[in-house]
Every structure is written in C-alpha cells, then in structure tokens.
Scaffold this active site. Structure first.
Site, PDB file in Angstrom:
ATOM      1  N   ASP A   9      18.505   3.524   8.096  1.00  0.00           N
ATOM      2  CA  ASP A   9      19.655   3.716   7.208  1.00  0.00           C
ATOM      3  C   ASP A   9      20.362   5.024   7.582  1.00  0.00           C
ATOM      4  O   ASP A   9      20.040   5.656   8.603  1.00  0.00           O
ATOM      5  CB  ASP A   9      19.244   3.620   5.725  1.00  0.00           C
ATOM      6  CG  ASP A   9      18.429   4.812   5.234  1.00  0.00           C
ATOM      7  OD1 ASP A   9      18.206   5.764   6.004  1.00  0.00           O
ATOM      8  OD2 ASP A   9      18.014   4.780   4.056  1.00  0.00           O
ATOM      9  N   HIS A 100      -6.758  -0.538  14.440  1.00  0.00           N
ATOM     10  CA  HIS A 100      -7.402  -1.299  13.368  1.00  0.00           C
ATOM     11  C   HIS A 100      -6.481  -2.290  12.656  1.00  0.00           C
ATOM     12  O   HIS A 100      -6.941  -3.329  12.198  1.00  0.00           O
ATOM     13  CB  HIS A 100      -7.984  -0.337  12.311  1.00  0.00           C
ATOM     14  CG  HIS A 100      -9.235   0.351  12.765  1.00  0.00           C
ATOM     15  ND1 HIS A 100     -10.069   1.021  11.911  1.00  0.00           N
ATOM     16  CD2 HIS A 100      -9.801   0.464  13.991  1.00  0.00           C
ATOM     17  CE1 HIS A 100     -11.100   1.529  12.583  1.00  0.00           C
ATOM     18  NE2 HIS A 100     -10.948   1.209  13.868  1.00  0.00           N
TER      19      HIS A 100
END
Ligand code: RB5
Length: 156
Positions: A9, A100
């Site tokens: 943005d 992970h």
C-alpha cells in the site's frame, strides 16, 4: 530463477523501489510488480488479494507484501485458501517461516521495520528450504481447517 510477486500500500512507497531492486539485483529474482506505485492513500487488501492469487495460480513462486505494520496485508492474504503468509520481524522468523511453515508470502512493515532488516529477512528466507516431515503434516492440518470451513459453508 525465483519469481516474486510484490504488492504494497501507500506506506511502502518510499521503500518499494529499493526492495524490488534488491530482489532483482542482489537476489537474482524476477519481480512481478503489483503496485501500488503511488503515495496516495489506498487499501492494503487490494494488493494482498492480487499477490495471493498470483502465487496460488503459480504465476509467482512466492509473494512479498508490505503495509504499515505487515499485519493488515498478512491478515488479508491469509484469507485466501492455500496462502501461508508470515509477518517477518526478524531474520530468525524469516528462516523458520521457510523451514517449518513453508510460507509462500512474507509480510513486512514499512513504518515499523528498517529497510535493511527487510532485505536481511528476504535473503534468509530464500537461503532456506522447507524441512518437510512433521512440518508437512502440520501444513496438511492447516489445509484441513480450510477444507472443513469450505464444506461447512460457514456453519461452524
Ligand atoms: C495504513 O495507514 C495502515 O493502516 C496499513 O498500511 C497497515 O499498517 C494495516 O495493517
């Protein structure tokens, strides 16, 4: 070559070009620039959606989203099934988000992080690989939550 969709943005207007240049020149990535390239106020979910869909469609290998804090873009992107967006405020988190969680989008805060830290996180994420094994089982469980919700038609 890693293809990265980048969206942000207005808060990231001052740093976006530097991040894109870093991805292209230092990390040898191909960048798909999804805007905004303006400092006029806009709404972060627009860019989270664009980048999330680009990743899901396989047009980009991963996404980078930047808003003021990284929180808004990550919330919005994680509404898209199959997106695993991680807000990264440290190099260690970036490494673990790959190893992970097999994150496919990283989110950063233009107002809350130094641009150097964002670059370090990007480099660290791309250096790592997903460890699979028990982590894959856990990601499959995330997918199961998404499927349950789809099948329940909002009727939890
Ligand atoms: C915009 O002012 C700001 O709220 C937005 O960039 C983001 O930080 C939201 O999470």
């Amino acid at each position: 070559m890693c293809i990265i969709a980048v969206g942000n943005d207005h808060t990231a207007f001052p740093i976006r070009k530097e991040i894109i240049g870093f991805l292209e020149n230092e990390l040898s990535c191909q960048v798909i620039d999804m805007g905004t390239d303006s400092e006029d106020s806009t709404d972060y979910p627009i860019y989270a959606r664009k980048v999330g869909l680009e990743v899901l469609k396989g047009k980009a290998d991963m996404g980078v989203l930047i808003c003021g804090t990284g929180v808004g873009v990550s919330m919005a992107a994680n509404k898209i099934q199959g997106v695993r967006c991680a807000v990264c405020y440290s190099v260690e988190v970036a490494r673990m988000a790959r190893r992970h969680n097999n994150a496919n989008i990283l989110a950063f805060g233009a107002r809350t992080q130094k641009v150097e830290l964002i670059k370090q996180c990007l480099r660290a994420f791309l250096e790592e690989t997903f460890e699979k094994g028990r982590h894959e089982r856990r990601i499959n469980l995330i997918r199961q939550i998404e499927q349950e919700q789809e099948e329940s038609d909002g009727g939890y």
